[in-house]
Design an enzyme around this catalytic site. Structure first.
Site, PDB file in Angstrom:
ATOM      1  CD  GLU A  50      39.579  30.539  52.543  1.00  0.00           C
ATOM      2  OE1 GLU A  50      40.503  31.084  51.906  1.00  0.00           O
ATOM      3  OE2 GLU A  50      39.652  30.281  53.762  1.00  0.00           O
ATOM      4  CG  PHE A  86      41.386  37.177  65.516  1.00  0.00           C
ATOM      5  CD1 PHE A  86      42.434  37.779  64.824  1.00  0.00           C
ATOM      6  CD2 PHE A  86      41.216  35.813  65.409  1.00  0.00           C
ATOM      7  CE1 PHE A  86      43.289  37.030  64.035  1.00  0.00           C
ATOM      8  CE2 PHE A  86      42.067  35.049  64.617  1.00  0.00           C
ATOM      9  CZ  PHE A  86      43.108  35.657  63.934  1.00  0.00           C
ATOM     10  CD  GLN A  87      40.668  34.728  61.453  1.00  0.00           C
ATOM     11  OE1 GLN A  87      39.934  33.824  61.808  1.00  0.00           O
ATOM     12  NE2 GLN A  87      41.778  34.522  60.757  1.00  0.00           N
ATOM     13  CE  LYS A 133      33.864  29.009  68.862  1.00  0.00           C
ATOM     14  NZ  LYS A 133      34.205  27.800  68.097  1.00  0.00           N
ATOM     15  CG  MET A 137      41.170  39.578  26.123  1.00  0.00           C
ATOM     16  SD  MET A 137      40.881  38.723  24.580  1.00  0.00           S
ATOM     17  CE  MET A 137      39.341  39.380  24.143  1.00  0.00           C
TER      18      MET A 137
HETATM   19  C1  LIG Z   1      40.898  38.627  37.944  1.00  0.00           C
HETATM   20  C2  LIG Z   1      41.092  39.342  36.663  1.00  0.00           C
HETATM   21  N1  LIG Z   1      42.095  40.232  36.546  1.00  0.00           N
HETATM   22  C3  LIG Z   1      42.292  40.881  35.362  1.00  0.00           C
HETATM   23  C4  LIG Z   1      41.487  40.648  34.282  1.00  0.00           C
HETATM   24  C5  LIG Z   1      41.707  41.387  32.966  1.00  0.00           C
HETATM   25  N2  LIG Z   1      42.109  40.428  31.919  1.00  0.00           N
HETATM   26  C6  LIG Z   1      41.208  39.905  31.066  1.00  0.00           C
HETATM   27  S1  LIG Z   1      41.893  38.794  30.017  1.00  0.00           S
HETATM   28  C7  LIG Z   1      43.418  39.025  30.679  1.00  0.00           C
HETATM   29  C8  LIG Z   1      44.603  38.264  30.150  1.00  0.00           C
HETATM   30  C9  LIG Z   1      44.508  36.812  30.373  1.00  0.00           C
HETATM   31  O1  LIG Z   1      45.744  36.213  30.053  1.00  0.00           O
HETATM   32  P1  LIG Z   1      45.879  34.646  29.910  1.00  0.00           P
HETATM   33  O2  LIG Z   1      45.297  33.974  31.071  1.00  0.00           O
HETATM   34  O3  LIG Z   1      47.293  34.317  29.602  1.00  0.00           O
HETATM   35  O4  LIG Z   1      44.950  34.322  28.660  1.00  0.00           O
HETATM   36  P2  LIG Z   1      45.149  34.755  27.123  1.00  0.00           P
HETATM   37  O5  LIG Z   1      44.365  36.001  26.905  1.00  0.00           O
HETATM   38  O6  LIG Z   1      46.599  34.963  26.895  1.00  0.00           O
HETATM   39  O7  LIG Z   1      44.579  33.617  26.364  1.00  0.00           O
HETATM   40  C10 LIG Z   1      43.374  39.977  31.696  1.00  0.00           C
HETATM   41  C11 LIG Z   1      44.542  40.429  32.451  1.00  0.00           C
HETATM   42  C12 LIG Z   1      40.431  39.727  34.485  1.00  0.00           C
HETATM   43  N3  LIG Z   1      39.559  39.462  33.523  1.00  0.00           N
HETATM   44  N4  LIG Z   1      40.279  39.071  35.657  1.00  0.00           N
END
Ligand SMILES: Cc1ncc(C[n+]2csc(CCOP(=O)(O)OP(=O)(O)O)c2C)c(N)n1
Ligand SMILES: [Mg+2]
Lengths: 573, 165
Positions: A50, A112-113, A162, A468
């Site tokens: 989802e 439930f749910q 429902k 990042m």
């Molecule tokens: C759901 C979620 N969890 C954590 C983060 C924090 N975060 C931002 S960028 C990143 C790294 C992303 O890694 P990747 O997908 O390999 O992309 P890259 O930066 O290596 O291009 C993280 C962990 C986020 N933005 N979203």
């Protein structure tokens, strides 16, 4: 004539012109699902999760301009959509999300749910409501679509018990709505606009800042006309990318945290900042005290609450971007901005946006090849370094559309959003630029891509890291790569400072992953292979293609402004 | 930072109070008091809200409220002639006869009702301004062993003759 709630549900969707919905079944939506079985005007897309479902609806909505419709069951089905609701809320994407709910008589029993999804999502939806009376069902659905798509668009949640689905009641679907507490702004205050125009006219170093509101208001043409008539340079936010064609002579680039040097300096040096459809969030402003310190600020936005919230503005204007620009274009006269434009050009030459070309295949090369290969297309991104590079190097405008998670920065967004876009616009190539981390957050959707016949092109930038975050560790945390190496295993030394020969292999093998689903896989390691890979992927109309670009782990997103510092203080190398 | 008042007309529906109060907690606005009740039109509720904020935040609060679908109207009461009162019940407990006498005197001075009385306690029913209620509580606390209070939060309505306050 009286009909059941479930029948009215389908009738309402048809009347709203819905042709596609993203749905996942469960006990509390089987009635409406059964009703969908009996008709064939509305297509039901079945994702594999989802969270992906709602991102698909977002991608669909953005690519088509229609309202994205979701249908999920109660409890976990509903809670799985929360991230997407927040994402759509921040990026103003029109969605109507139906969640099943336990029968009215059971609400409050911890049945439930059963979850209080309306309560949980109150702060991340534009409107949310539980249908408590069958007679209100039609009115509520009508309201939901109206609220989702008008004013500043956003997600609306309808919680559907429902028994409401099975009860009989009025079969009519209303054709008008009147909500006394909801009157989106429609006009333009001409007096204020005139004031803003005079300010711009008198400026020596005028600058237009275009945000996502220009695209939401579909005012690109009007903006371009205004810019050309006035000869004023433009910078964009990330959400505003594409508001003016990338190659336009008055376009400087993105401003903000990873913006172009010249764009950020121009913001800092301008004397009038004429902004349209941006909420000045922290990624755009940096240190608020130093934001556009020399400028009088004009702010046009459809949302009253966005104005004078983060930055105090001199001329606030509540208006739809398109209406305001149309009016401005009636007055617009050319300004002499030669010197100012020249100054900006000099700044850009001092620090152009460029990656070194002597270290093998870089993200810039890949993105430039994408620019060259695709004309009309939709490009989505995930979140991370690859996203920032995409905002820096991809060229948009015209028939090229950019879809990215800007406000919430949701990893896992890119791939499902691409699928939704492709489902909505099968006539266009759809490209997803994603990271090796984020792709794994929703890669189960490869099944959806195949079953729903959505042959997107996945450009997976594999740098083997959560890049990042790794970048911040590299620059500001002494290279202590805690929890960002995706090769790391329990056998690795505790204090790893970077890659070596001894590192365990990367997983998964994305080529085998593609194969497992019957998709295509191409691995690209060298610059020479990029263009051919894109061409090959483009030729695959039967199934998606994963192009895995093996890029260096060390590449940084530059320039960069550290959070909370002034925009003029960029880290350049 | 100063206290400001808002009257808010909202849909009289489930969840609206939660939504309004959630806005204040979610955005770290400093809510001082909030009262709510239905109006002459039973589909509409009216809230009286007091917040402590600076000018900019207050503007933002009004806009954020206005933007809610369930909010019908936001009225800024900050510089409007008002009638404003708060209901307060104050029990003074464990008093001697002399102390009870003193409570009566206080009641007279503050112009409040004695609503109930027992062997060693007095219940005051006060319909004063918030400030006056505060003063009363301070006074009772300083004079007697134990008190117990419950207060309703202020309700306000705009004056008819503008001179009133
Ligand atoms: C759901 C979620 N969890 C954590 C983060 C924090 N975060 C931002 S960028 C990143 C790294 C992303 O890694 P990747 O997908 O390999 O992309 P890259 O930066 O290596 O291009 C993280 C962990 C986020 N933005 N979203
Ligand atoms: Mg990565």
């Amino acid at each position: 004539m009286d009909i059941t709630g479930r029948k009215l549900f389908v009738r309402a969707l048809l009347e709203e012109g819905v042709d596609t919905i993203f749905g996942y079944p469960g006990g509390m939506v089987t009635d409406v699902m059964d009703e969908l079985y009996k008709q064939d005007e509305i297509r039901l897309v079945l994702p594999r999760h989802e969270q992906a479902l709602i991102h698909e609806a977002e991608g669909y909505a953005k690519a088509t301009g229609k309202v994205g419709v979701c249908l999920v069951t109660s409890g976990p089905g509903a809670t799985n959509t929360i991230t997407g609701l927040a994402d759509a809320h921040y990026d103003n994407i029109p969605l109507v999300c139906f969640t099943g709910q336990v029968p009215l008589s059971l609400i409050g029993n911890d049945a439930f749910q059963e979850v209080d999804i309306v309560g949980m999502t109150r702060s991340i939806t534009k409107y949310g409501v539980t249908v408590r009376d069958r007679k209100d069902l039609g009115k509520i659905i009508k309201m939901a679509f109206h609220i989702a798509r008008t004013g500043k668009p956003g997600p609306v949640l309808i919680d559907l018990p429902k028994d409401i689905q099975t009860q009989s009641g009025d079969g009519r679907y209303p054709d008008t709505v009147n909500i006394r507490g909801y009157k989106p702004n429609e006009g333009v205050h001409v007096g204020q606009l005139k004031k803003a125009y005079k300010l711009l006219k008198a400026a020596h170093r005028p600058l237009i800042l275009a945000g996502g509101g220009v695209l939401l208001g579909r005012a690109q043409k009007e903006l371009q006309e205004f810019v050309e008539k006035m000869k004023v340079p433009v910078v964009t936010t990330i959400m505003g990318k594409g508001a003016i064609p990338a190659k336009h002579p008055y376009y400087i680039g993105n401003s903000g945290m990873h913006g172009r040097y010249a764009a950020n300096i121009a913001v800092s040096e301008c004397d009038v900042l004429f902004s349209i459809g941006t909420r000045f969030n922290d990624r755009i402003t940096g240190d608020l005290n130093e934001f556009a310190p020399n400028a009088k600020i004009v702010h046009i936005d459809i949302d009253t609450a966005a104005i004078s919230r983060n930055v105090v503005v001199d001329v606030p204007i509540v208006a739809d971007a398109k209406l305001a620009l149309e009016k401005l274009n009636e007055w617009a006269e050319p300004k002499n901005t030669k010197g100012w434009l020249e100054q900006i050009r000099v700044w850009d030459q001092e620090n152009p946006l460029e990656m070194r070309r002597d270290r093998g295949m870089t993200p810039q090369m890949i993105l430039e090849a994408i620019n060259a290969e695709f004309d009309a297309c939709v490009i989505t991104t995930d979140v991370g370094q690859h996203q920032m590079w995409a905002t820096q190097y991809l060229e948009f405008g015209g028939e090229k559309q950019f879809i990215t998670s800007g406000g919430l920065g949701t990893m896992g967004f890119g791939f499902p959003a691409a699928l939704g876009a492709k489902i909505g616009r099968p006539d266009l190539p759809v490209i997803c630029i994603t990271g090796d981390g984020g792709f794994q957050m929703n890669m189960q959707e490869m099944a959806t891509a195949i079953t729903e016949d959505a042959p997107v092109i996945i450009c997976l930038f594999n740098n083997q890291y959560l890049g990042m975050v790794r970048q911040m560790q590299q620059l500001f945390y002494g290279k202590r790569y805690e929890a960002t190496c995706l090769r790391r295993r329990r056998t690795c030394p505790a204090n790893c400072k970077g890659k070596s020969e001894a590192c365990p292999p990367y997983l998964p093998d994305f080529m085998q992953f593609a194969k497992a689903y019957g998709a295509h896989g191409i691995r690209v390691e060298r610059e020479e292979e990029i263009a051919a890979a894109l061409k090959e992927a483009r030729a695959h109309a039967d199934a998606p293609t994963v192009i895995e670009f093996m890029i260096s782990s060390d590449e940084l997103v530059l320039p960069m402004v550290q959070g909370g510092t002034p925009m003029s203080k960029m880290i350049l190398k | 930072m100063k206290n400001r008042w808002i009257a808010l007309y909202v849909e009289n529906q489930v969840g609206v109070l939660a939504k309004v109060s959630g806005l204040f907690s979610g955005k770290s606005y400093n809510l001082q008091s909030l009262t709510v009740g239905t109006t002459e039109d039973e589909t509409v509720s009216r809230m009286t809200i007091c917040v402590a904020s600076d000018d900019i935040t207050f503007e933002q609060i009004k806009k954020q409220l206005n933007r809610m679908v369930e909010v019908i109207k936001v009225i800024d009461l900050t510089n409007v002639p008002l009638h404003m009162k708060e209901i307060l019940f104050a029990k003074v407990l464990h008093c001697s006869t002399a102390e009870k006498e003193e409570v009566f005197q206080i009641a007279q001075v503050f112009d409040v009702q004695v609503a109930d009385i027992g062997k060693d306690g007095v219940l005051l029913e006060c319909k004063l301004t918030e400030r006056r209620n505060n003063e009363l509580i301070v006074l009772l606390k300083s004079r007697f062993k134990q008190i117990e209070v419950v207060r309703g939060g202020a309700v306000a309505i705009e004056s008819i003759s503008t001179s009133c306050r």
